[in-house]
Design a protein around this motif. Structure first.
Motif, short mmCIF file in Angstrom:
data_model
loop_
_atom_site.label_atom_id
_atom_site.label_comp_id
_atom_site.label_asym_id
_atom_site.label_seq_id
_atom_site.Cartn_x
_atom_site.Cartn_y
_atom_site.Cartn_z
N LYS A 31 0.84 -1.21 0.00
CA LYS A 31 0.00 0.00 0.00
C LYS A 31 0.87 1.26 0.00
O LYS A 31 0.59 2.22 -0.71
CB LYS A 31 -0.93 0.01 1.21
CG LYS A 31 -2.02 -1.03 1.14
CD LYS A 31 -2.84 -1.03 2.42
CE LYS A 31 -3.80 -2.20 2.46
NZ LYS A 31 -4.50 -2.29 3.76
N LEU A 32 1.94 1.25 0.81
CA LEU A 32 2.83 2.40 0.86
C LEU A 32 3.53 2.59 -0.49
O LEU A 32 3.63 3.71 -1.00
CB LEU A 32 3.86 2.26 1.97
CG LEU A 32 4.88 3.40 2.10
CD1 LEU A 32 4.18 4.72 2.43
CD2 LEU A 32 5.93 3.07 3.14
N ASN A 33 3.99 1.49 -1.09
CA ASN A 33 4.63 1.58 -2.41
C ASN A 33 3.65 2.14 -3.45
O ASN A 33 4.04 2.95 -4.29
CB ASN A 33 5.16 0.21 -2.86
CG ASN A 33 6.41 -0.19 -2.12
OD1 ASN A 33 7.15 0.65 -1.61
ND2 ASN A 33 6.65 -1.48 -2.03
N ALA A 34 2.40 1.72 -3.40
CA ALA A 34 1.39 2.25 -4.33
C ALA A 34 1.18 3.74 -4.11
O ALA A 34 1.04 4.52 -5.06
CB ALA A 34 0.07 1.49 -4.16
N GLU A 35 1.18 4.15 -2.85
CA GLU A 35 1.04 5.58 -2.54
C GLU A 35 2.25 6.38 -3.03
O GLU A 35 2.09 7.48 -3.57
CB GLU A 35 0.86 5.76 -1.03
CG GLU A 35 0.49 7.17 -0.64
CD GLU A 35 0.23 7.32 0.85
OE1 GLU A 35 0.34 8.47 1.32
OE2 GLU A 35 -0.07 6.32 1.54
N MET A 36 3.45 5.81 -2.87
CA MET A 36 4.65 6.49 -3.38
C MET A 36 4.61 6.59 -4.90
O MET A 36 4.99 7.61 -5.47
CB MET A 36 5.92 5.76 -2.92
CG MET A 36 6.25 5.98 -1.46
SD MET A 36 7.90 5.41 -0.99
CE MET A 36 7.61 3.68 -0.71
N ARG A 37 4.12 5.52 -5.57
CA ARG A 37 4.00 5.56 -7.04
C ARG A 37 3.02 6.66 -7.46
O ARG A 37 3.29 7.43 -8.38
CB ARG A 37 3.52 4.22 -7.57
CG ARG A 37 4.59 3.17 -7.65
CD ARG A 37 4.04 1.89 -8.31
NE ARG A 37 5.00 0.84 -8.36
CZ ARG A 37 5.11 -0.13 -7.46
NH1 ARG A 37 4.28 -0.20 -6.43
NH2 ARG A 37 6.05 -1.05 -7.58
N ALA A 38 1.87 6.73 -6.79
CA ALA A 38 0.86 7.74 -7.11
C ALA A 38 1.38 9.15 -6.90
O ALA A 38 1.00 10.08 -7.63
CB ALA A 38 -0.40 7.50 -6.26
N ALA A 39 2.27 9.32 -5.92
CA ALA A 39 2.85 10.63 -5.64
C ALA A 39 4.04 10.94 -6.54
O ALA A 39 4.60 12.04 -6.48
CB ALA A 39 3.29 10.70 -4.17
N GLY A 40 4.45 9.97 -7.37
CA GLY A 40 5.60 10.18 -8.25
C GLY A 40 6.93 10.06 -7.54
O GLY A 40 7.95 10.50 -8.06
N ALA A 41 6.94 9.45 -6.35
CA ALA A 41 8.17 9.36 -5.56
C ALA A 41 8.90 8.04 -5.76
O ALA A 41 10.12 7.99 -5.68
CB ALA A 41 7.85 9.52 -4.06
N TRP A 42 8.17 6.95 -6.03
CA TRP A 42 8.75 5.61 -6.11
C TRP A 42 9.55 5.45 -7.38
O TRP A 42 9.08 5.76 -8.47
CB TRP A 42 7.64 4.57 -6.05
CG TRP A 42 8.09 3.15 -5.87
CD1 TRP A 42 8.28 2.51 -4.69
CD2 TRP A 42 8.36 2.20 -6.89
NE1 TRP A 42 8.66 1.21 -4.93
CE2 TRP A 42 8.73 0.99 -6.27
CE3 TRP A 42 8.36 2.24 -8.29
CZ2 TRP A 42 9.07 -0.16 -6.98
CZ3 TRP A 42 8.70 1.11 -8.99
CH2 TRP A 42 9.04 -0.07 -8.34
N VAL A 43 10.79 4.97 -7.28
CA VAL A 43 11.63 4.71 -8.45
C VAL A 43 11.87 3.21 -8.60
O VAL A 43 11.66 2.65 -9.67
CB VAL A 43 12.99 5.45 -8.34
CG1 VAL A 43 13.92 5.09 -9.49
CG2 VAL A 43 12.77 6.96 -8.28
#
Length: 113
Positions: free
Chosen positions: A29-41
């Motif tokens: 869930k946190l990784n999905a939130e980071m992806r949605a925020a454009g933070a996850w690489v």
């Protein structure tokens, strides 16, 4: 934006926690939130330190040894690379990750090329 390495430290001799499925679900869930925020690489888990091979250059030779480079109570068990506007934002993501997994998270900026 700066990229940051979020290193997950885990005890070298620990067994997976009983609630690993719950932890992984929350981490997803946190990784999905980071992806949605454009933070996850990028993110990855690592096999046990005993699977590591260390290479050391000695003159023109390369020496190989089994196991981690250093004997330590904790080893890197996985990592996530994120992009963040500043250190405070990276620390927020790292703090949320630490809360979910219950393990120390080291937040370190990645050098520009």
């Amino acid at each position: 934006m700066t990229q940051y390495l979020l290193s997950i430290y885990q005890p070298s001799d620990s067994a997976p926690p009983d609630n690993l499925d719950e932890i992984m679900s929350e981490l997803d869930k946190l990784n999905a939130e980071m992806r949605a925020a454009g933070a996850w690489v990028f993110a990855a888990g690592l096999h046990a330190p005993s699977t590591a091979t260390v290479l050391r250059a000695k003159g023109s030779e390369v020496l190989m040894t089994d196991g981690p480079f250093a004997e330590a109570k904790e080893q890197i068990g996985g990592f996530t690379v994120i992009e963040a506007a500043d250190l405070d934002e990276a620390l927020d993501w790292g703090g949320r990750m630490a809360t979910i997994i219950g393990l120390p998270i080291e937040v370190r900026p990645i050098q520009d090329r």
